[in-house]
Motif scaffolding. Structure first.
Motif, mmCIF file in Angstrom:
data_model
loop_
_atom_site.group_PDB
_atom_site.id
_atom_site.type_symbol
_atom_site.label_atom_id
_atom_site.label_comp_id
_atom_site.label_asym_id
_atom_site.label_seq_id
_atom_site.Cartn_x
_atom_site.Cartn_y
_atom_site.Cartn_z
ATOM 1 N N LEU A 110 0.841 -1.201 0.000
ATOM 2 C CA LEU A 110 0.000 0.000 0.000
ATOM 3 C C LEU A 110 0.874 1.248 0.000
ATOM 4 C CD1 LEU A 110 -3.155 0.562 2.186
ATOM 5 C CD2 LEU A 110 -1.488 2.369 1.863
ATOM 6 N N ARG A 132 -4.114 -4.522 -3.064
ATOM 7 C CA ARG A 132 -5.504 -4.783 -2.710
ATOM 8 C C ARG A 132 -5.663 -5.488 -1.357
ATOM 9 N NH1 ARG A 132 -9.135 -1.434 -4.739
ATOM 10 N NH2 ARG A 132 -8.670 -0.990 -6.934
ATOM 11 N N ILE A 135 -5.340 -2.936 1.325
ATOM 12 C CA ILE A 135 -6.524 -2.069 1.406
ATOM 13 C C ILE A 135 -7.662 -2.803 2.109
ATOM 14 C CG2 ILE A 135 -8.310 -0.902 0.047
ATOM 15 C CD1 ILE A 135 -6.077 -0.377 -2.067
ATOM 16 N N PHE A 173 -6.075 7.131 0.453
ATOM 17 C CA PHE A 173 -7.332 6.687 -0.157
ATOM 18 C C PHE A 173 -8.033 7.840 -0.872
ATOM 19 C CE2 PHE A 173 -8.326 2.766 2.738
ATOM 20 C CZ PHE A 173 -7.164 2.152 2.282
ATOM 21 N N VAL A 178 -9.549 5.684 -3.968
ATOM 22 C CA VAL A 178 -9.706 4.255 -3.695
ATOM 23 C C VAL A 178 -11.166 3.984 -3.320
ATOM 24 C CG1 VAL A 178 -9.011 2.350 -2.180
ATOM 25 C CG2 VAL A 178 -7.315 4.027 -2.969
#
Length: 218
Positions: A110, A132, A135, A173, A178
């Motif tokens: 990330l 991913r 997240i 984000f 995101v």
């Protein structure tokens, strides 16, 4: 004049500087801020003398030198337990420490895929698939905390160390658009509207646009 000094690098790019600054403000500790331009050889050499790991932030206070964000959090909690940096309940406090430690030490994909940049907002951004799982794990942590303690902050009605630790993730984000759950989106709005966060962002926007390439800043 403040008796404490906090050494910082870029407000725009340094997630660690943001965390350290938020922690000091949560504790109510007045600090003078020393900005280090890490691309300047003289300043880099000075920082090497101050901190062998070249990490920021670095808190200097009454003879103590503390340069890791979790160490800063624990140091400030010892000094100012009444500030509520951690939850009062032992079990909840352990949970807060655990999620704070997890974001502190992990999530490398990330960090590298979505570097912090407070001046930018993308309408859409291709997120590296390897990020991913990170997240998803962040959203799981947030959901468990918000559902378990009632929000709007991770551990209830007031911000804690955990919120300071996750604040840069919120900004990542938002910067890279995101897609997150409604619960996560509400939490992102809570953090982004935090007066301390707005103060930091406004200062970041006044910085030069040059990107400082330093691995420790991610």
């Amino acid at each position: 004049m403040a008796d404490a000094q906090l050494t910082l690098s870029s407000r725009n790019y340094s997630s660690w500087s943001l965390r350290g600054w938020l922690l000091c403000r949560l504790a109510g500790l007045a600090v003078s801020e020393k900005m280090i331009a890490l691309d300047d050889p003289d300043n880099r050499a000075e920082l090497l003398l101050l901190s062998p790991s070249v990490l920021v932030p670095r808190l200097t206070h009454e003879g103590a030198s503390v340069w890791d964000t979790l160490a800063i959090a624990e140091y400030l909690h010892e000094l100012y337990p009444q500030a509520g940096m951690y939850p009062a309940d032992r079990i909840v406090r352990a949970h807060c420490r655990s999620v704070s430690g997890e974001i502190h030490s992990g999530f490398a994909n990330l960090r590298s895929a979505l570097p912090m940049n407070l001046k930018v907002r993308h309408d859409r951004f291709p997120v590296f698939p390897g990020a991913r799982p990170d997240i998803e794990r962040v959203e799981t942590i947030w959901s468990e905390c918000l559902d378990g303690y009632g929000g709007p902050w991770l551990f209830g009605a007031s911000p804690t160390v955990a919120d300071a630790m996750f604040a840069p993730v919120v900004q990542r984000f938002l910067t890279y658009a995101v897609a997150v759950s409604p619960t996560s989106a509400a939490y992102c709005e809570t953090v982004n509207s935090w007066p301390l966060m707005r103060e930091w962002i406004n200062a970041a926007r006044r910085e030069p646009d040059e990107m400082i390439e330093l691995e420790t800043e991610f």
